[in-house]
Design a protein around this motif. Structure first.
Motif, PDB file in Angstrom:
ATOM      1  N   GLY A   1      40.282  40.077  45.561  1.00  0.00           N
ATOM      2  CA  GLY A   1      39.624  39.225  44.596  1.00  0.00           C
ATOM      3  C   GLY A   1      40.223  39.340  43.209  1.00  0.00           C
ATOM      4  N   ARG A   2      39.585  38.718  42.245  1.00  0.00           N
ATOM      5  CA  ARG A   2      40.102  38.671  40.888  1.00  0.00           C
ATOM      6  C   ARG A   2      39.539  39.766  39.998  1.00  0.00           C
ATOM      7  NH1 ARG A   2      39.667  32.727  38.542  1.00  0.00           N
ATOM      8  NH2 ARG A   2      40.367  33.937  36.734  1.00  0.00           N
ATOM      9  N   GLY A   3      38.585  40.535  40.467  1.00  0.00           N
ATOM     10  CA  GLY A   3      38.006  41.593  39.652  1.00  0.00           C
ATOM     11  C   GLY A   3      36.888  41.052  38.775  1.00  0.00           C
ATOM     12  N   PRO A   4      36.321  41.897  37.918  1.00  0.00           N
ATOM     13  CA  PRO A   4      36.717  43.305  37.687  1.00  0.00           C
ATOM     14  C   PRO A   4      36.333  44.207  38.854  1.00  0.00           C
ATOM     15  CG  PRO A   4      34.762  42.772  36.422  1.00  0.00           C
ATOM     16  CD  PRO A   4      35.204  41.495  37.061  1.00  0.00           C
ATOM     17  N   TRP A   5      37.075  45.313  38.978  1.00  0.00           N
ATOM     18  CA  TRP A   5      36.867  46.223  40.088  1.00  0.00           C
ATOM     19  C   TRP A   5      36.110  47.472  39.616  1.00  0.00           C
ATOM     20  CZ3 TRP A   5      41.595  43.933  38.954  1.00  0.00           C
ATOM     21  CH2 TRP A   5      41.969  42.908  39.819  1.00  0.00           C
ATOM     22  N   LEU A   6      35.459  48.122  40.541  1.00  0.00           N
ATOM     23  CA  LEU A   6      34.618  49.284  40.234  1.00  0.00           C
ATOM     24  C   LEU A   6      35.460  50.545  40.153  1.00  0.00           C
ATOM     25  CD1 LEU A   6      31.604  48.550  42.609  1.00  0.00           C
ATOM     26  CD2 LEU A   6      31.988  47.745  40.275  1.00  0.00           C
ATOM     27  N   CYS A   7      35.150  51.400  39.189  1.00  0.00           N
ATOM     28  CA  CYS A   7      35.842  52.679  39.059  1.00  0.00           C
ATOM     29  C   CYS A   7      35.291  53.650  40.102  1.00  0.00           C
ATOM     30  CB  CYS A   7      35.665  53.246  37.652  1.00  0.00           C
ATOM     31  SG  CYS A   7      36.479  54.845  37.407  1.00  0.00           S
ATOM     32  N   SER A   8      36.190  54.358  40.783  1.00  0.00           N
ATOM     33  CA  SER A   8      35.809  55.284  41.851  1.00  0.00           C
ATOM     34  C   SER A   8      35.896  56.740  41.431  1.00  0.00           C
ATOM     35  CB  SER A   8      36.695  55.041  43.082  1.00  0.00           C
ATOM     36  OG  SER A   8      36.597  53.709  43.536  1.00  0.00           O
TER      37      SER A   8
END
Length: 407
Positions: free
Chosen positions: A154-161
């Motif tokens: 996808g385009r994000g935003p992505w979650l910090c792990s």
């Protein structure tokens, strides 16, 4: 409509001033074409008027490029995360603006290789004409945005792990970059806290599990606080979000003494640390048996001769270069490191290696033997992939092969 100007160098000088009535020449307006061409011209005229009335917020080159790539991704015109489908983009451009191109400046047209349209969506360090931006926006606005997005994440935003960060599990400014591997693509996620991991995307669309790339600067202080006598390895691993063996490896790399006997995954990135018992974690290497290099030298020399015969029998012809011979009997760089141990093989390799001129002559002789000696030298040179400067050599070989054998 004002099209040309009456201003000349002698009319007012370099710094002179002319009234607009005397400087400009008006001509009759061109009638608006009918059909799709007129519709497209009205569309671009409206876009120009909107641009003049409300100036958009300025963007630098990188942000503008990334914005275009996101829009191309939405309509399925990105071949990969960083490469646009130029052929599809040119086709969409001509479908949308093709009828109006004859009425627009010639610089608005797009060649088959994409021209300015391909450059505007790539990494560039120059500005483009506002008309180019408006025409590209018109193409992107006319396409269906329900196409399949090429980015599987996808385009994000992505979650910090990163479980040690305060923004763990929240959407942050994590960046995503992708590169190709032999089995597919690899996506690298990097967060501003220093935590990064990778995920593989195979050619069949299968997405691999996350793999730690860098735990960031928050890991070492956490390990110094958690790793102590009596601490449970699995509890520490859950606290920092890593598997037990990776915890041991990261602790040893940071010089932290570990109270556990679990072996680390891989080798520590830094100096080997000592465990709580005082014993070194460095594994002792088993002594290798001595090798009979004289026998190995004779065997490799025989393999070189066999490999040369195999190369000469290949069709199409392959140059028996030093690298090609070395690759067939060993691995690249094998002889350079063992010249003293393999004197016979090294000397034979230098003797059998075929230089460029020798390989060119062999190609010429091969063509003459196949098609006969009644050939034009230029034809032989072209068929052998040689330049015009090799024609004297071609004539020499043809003369040698056509010369009768005496005796």
């Amino acid at each position: 409509m004002i099209e040309t100007s009456n201003v000349t160098r002698a009319s007012a000088g370099r710094h002179g001033y002319l009234m607009p009535d005397g400087a400009a020449r008006a001509i009759e307006a061109t009638p608006m074409p009918d059909g799709l061409a007129g519709k497209r011209l009205c569309e671009i005229a409206g876009a120009v008027e909107t641009l003049l009335i409300s100036t958009p917020v300025p963007m630098d080159f990188v942000d503008r490029r990334d914005d275009y790539r996101r829009q191309l991704d939405d309509v399925g015109l990105m071949r990969s995360f960083e490469k646009a489908d130029v052929v599809g983009l040119v086709e969409a451009f001509r479908t949308h603006w093709g009828a109006a191109i004859p009425y627009l400046p010639s610089a608005c047209d797009v060649p088959d290789d994409g021209g300015w349209l391909a450059s505007i969506v790539r990494t560039h360090r120059k500005a483009f004409h506002p008309l180019h931006h408006l025409m590209l926006d018109g193409v992107l606005g006319s396409l269906d945005t329900t196409s399949v997005i090429t980015n599987p994440f996808g385009r994000g935003p992505w979650l910090c792990s990163n479980p040690l960060a305060k923004h763990f599990g929240l959407a942050t400014g994590m960046t995503l970059s992708m590169h190709r591997e032999r089995y597919g693509r690899v996506a690298t996620f990097e967060c501003g806290c220093g935590y990064s991991f990778t995920r593989s995307v195979r050619t069949d669309g299968t997405i691999g599990e996350p793999r730690l790339r860098d735990a960031g600067p928050l890991l070492v202080p956490a390990l110094r606080r958690l790793v102590k006598p009596g601490a449970k390895l699995r509890a520490v691993a859950r606290e920092v979000g890593l598997d037990p063996k990776t915890v041991v490896r990261q602790a040893l790399a940071a010089g932290i003494a570990v109270p556990w006997s679990t072996k680390p995954s891989g080798l520590p990135a830094g100096p080997t640390a000592r465990s709580a018992t005082g014993r070194s974690r460095r594994a002792s290497r088993a002594r290798r048996p001595r090798r009979d290099w004289q026998t190995i030298d004779r065997e490799i020399a025989a393999q070189l001769k066999t490999s040369l015969s195999v190369i000469y029998s290949l069709e199409p012809l392959v140059r028996a270069s030093r690298a090609e011979l070395e690759r067939r009997v060993a691995k690249p760089g094998y002889f350079a490191k063992r010249k003293a141990k393999l004197p016979r093989s090294s000397a034979l390799l230098d003797q059998l290696a075929e230089d460029v001129e020798t390989f060119q002559r062999r190609r010429v002789r091969h063509l003459i033997s196949r098609y006969g000696a009644d050939l034009k030298p230029w034809w032989v040179a072209r068929a052998a992939g040689l330049k015009a400067g090799c024609l004297p050599m071609v004539r020499e070989e043809m003369a040698t092969l056509s010369r009768p054998i005496e005796g």
